[in-house]
Design an enzyme around this catalytic site. Structure first.
Site, PDB file in Angstrom:
ATOM      1  N   LYS A 195      85.096 -78.069  74.579  1.00  0.00           N
ATOM      2  CA  LYS A 195      83.700 -77.604  74.574  1.00  0.00           C
ATOM      3  C   LYS A 195      83.433 -76.645  75.725  1.00  0.00           C
ATOM      4  O   LYS A 195      82.586 -75.745  75.607  1.00  0.00           O
ATOM      5  CB  LYS A 195      82.742 -78.798  74.594  1.00  0.00           C
ATOM      6  CG  LYS A 195      82.816 -79.691  75.829  1.00  0.00           C
ATOM      7  CD  LYS A 195      81.846 -79.302  76.910  1.00  0.00           C
ATOM      8  CE  LYS A 195      81.983 -80.181  78.146  1.00  0.00           C
ATOM      9  NZ  LYS A 195      81.021 -79.781  79.209  1.00  0.00           N
ATOM     10  N   ARG A 259      77.779 -74.196  83.775  1.00  0.00           N
ATOM     11  CA  ARG A 259      78.585 -73.229  84.511  1.00  0.00           C
ATOM     12  C   ARG A 259      79.460 -72.407  83.568  1.00  0.00           C
ATOM     13  O   ARG A 259      79.678 -71.214  83.790  1.00  0.00           O
ATOM     14  CB  ARG A 259      79.439 -73.953  85.555  1.00  0.00           C
ATOM     15  CG  ARG A 259      78.631 -74.629  86.635  1.00  0.00           C
ATOM     16  CD  ARG A 259      79.490 -75.111  87.776  1.00  0.00           C
ATOM     17  NE  ARG A 259      80.297 -76.267  87.430  1.00  0.00           N
ATOM     18  CZ  ARG A 259      79.917 -77.530  87.581  1.00  0.00           C
ATOM     19  NH1 ARG A 259      78.709 -77.793  88.034  1.00  0.00           N
ATOM     20  NH2 ARG A 259      80.723 -78.531  87.281  1.00  0.00           N
TER      21      ARG A 259
END
EC number: 1.1.1.94
Length: 335
Positions: A195, A259
């Site tokens: 992911k 991030r």
């Protein structure tokens, strides 16, 4: 279960947020190897470097001595939570073994594959502690800042050990945190690794202004890539439609606290990878493990075109828009 002793090893954003949650109910120690960081935590009860603005409970204690932190986790009613990135996992478990201080129950939080060996975290742990049985991975859709703020979150503990699952639920399942249980460690770890790579792809698409249709397509087809790889490696298909698969993918691909999504957005804006990582201040695991994911897929003859496109942008100098164009030129196929 009465209050436990918990040692959290690693004082990054995620380790700090979870230590704060644990300290509300349990005798919790947060360990980091940086003396300056621990000194600041003791003085302010805030991790200004990794989780600025989040107040930590006064009961939370801080430690730079790994042996002392491990001693805390060796009590009868104890849990050790390893909150280091994948790159630090092997060294920390080796240090436990060499010190002769291996806690009975250990869970780790990292998401990714070890870069050189291409091993999943549980395989790294098994290599260093082959006789250890009560361990597992705690994962799911979660941003550290929201957990630190006490907002609702649902996570999954995956372990072959019922004792580990029960101990983890007893530690974490309170307040706004809900813990689900399972035993598909492979599926949970593959979902957590892939992911992050897919979130970079979605960030690139959003940064290029390709629209919500493109975002939905990337998430859906990315989920298919994740599932193909995970099932081939021994995970169960249903895991990838749960919290640690689809749930974590949606959060990381669409949430601006991600991030990895940020890396994609900034690549689309024309910044170099070195420049992005230098200014990020935190680990972006999708960058670290993208090549490992692609290498594993190729070794098993698994088609992962989105992952391949991300690697082309990250490491081969391919422009983000050209990588998207290459994906769009692929032949039509059955879904």
């Amino acid at each position: 279960m009465p209050a436990m002793k918990v040692a959290v090893l690693g004082a990054g954003a995620w380790g700090t947020a979870l230590a704060g949650h644990l300290a509300v109910r349990h005798d919790t120690v947060l360990w980091a190897r940086q003396p300056a960081l621990i000194a600041d935590l003791r003085a302010s009860h805030e991790n200004a470097r990794y989780l600025a603005g989040v107040a930590l409970p006064p009961a939370l204690r801080y430690e730079t001595d790994l042996n002392a932190a491990l001693d805390h986790a060796l009590a009868d009613n104890a849990l050790c939570v390893v909150a280091t990135p994948v790159a630090g996992l092997r060294g920390l478990f080796r240090a436990m073994r060499d010190a002769g201080k291996v806690p009975a129950h250990v869970v780790w939080l990292c998401k990714g594959f070890e870069a050189d060996s291409q091993l999943m975290p549980h395989q790294v742990v098994a290599a260093e502690l082959p006789e250890h049985g009560s361990n597992g991975v705690l994962s799911g859709p979660s941003f550290a800042r929201e957990v630190g703020q006490g907002l609702p979150v649902a996570l999954t503990i995956a372990s072959a050990s019922a004792a580990c699952r029960e101990r983890t639920v007893a530690a974490f399942h309170h307040g706004a945190m809900r813990i689900y249980t399972g035993d598909d460690v492979v599926g949970v770890e593959v979902g957590g690794a892939v992911k992050n790579v897919l979130a970079i792809a979605t960030g690139i698409a959003d940064g290029l202004g390709l629209g919500l249709n493109a975002r939905a397509a990337l998430i859906t087809r990315g989920l298919a890539e994740m599932s193909r790889l995970g099932v081939t490696l021994g995970g169960r298909a249903e895991t990838f439609t749960g919290l640690t698969g689809l749930g974590d993918l949606i959060l990381t691909a669409t949430g601006d606290l991600s991030r990895n999504r940020t890396v994609g957005l900034q690549l689309a804006a024309g910044r170099t990878l070195d420049d992005i990582l230098g200014g990020l201040g935190h680990v972006a695991e999708g960058v670290r493990c993208a090549q490992a994911v692609l290498a594993i897929a190729r070794a098993h003859a698994i088609e992962m075109p989105i992952t391949q496109a991300v690697c082309a942008v990250l490491f081969d100098g391919v422009a983000p828009r050209d990588a998207v164009s290459a994906l769009l030129r692929r032949d039509s196929k059955a879904e």
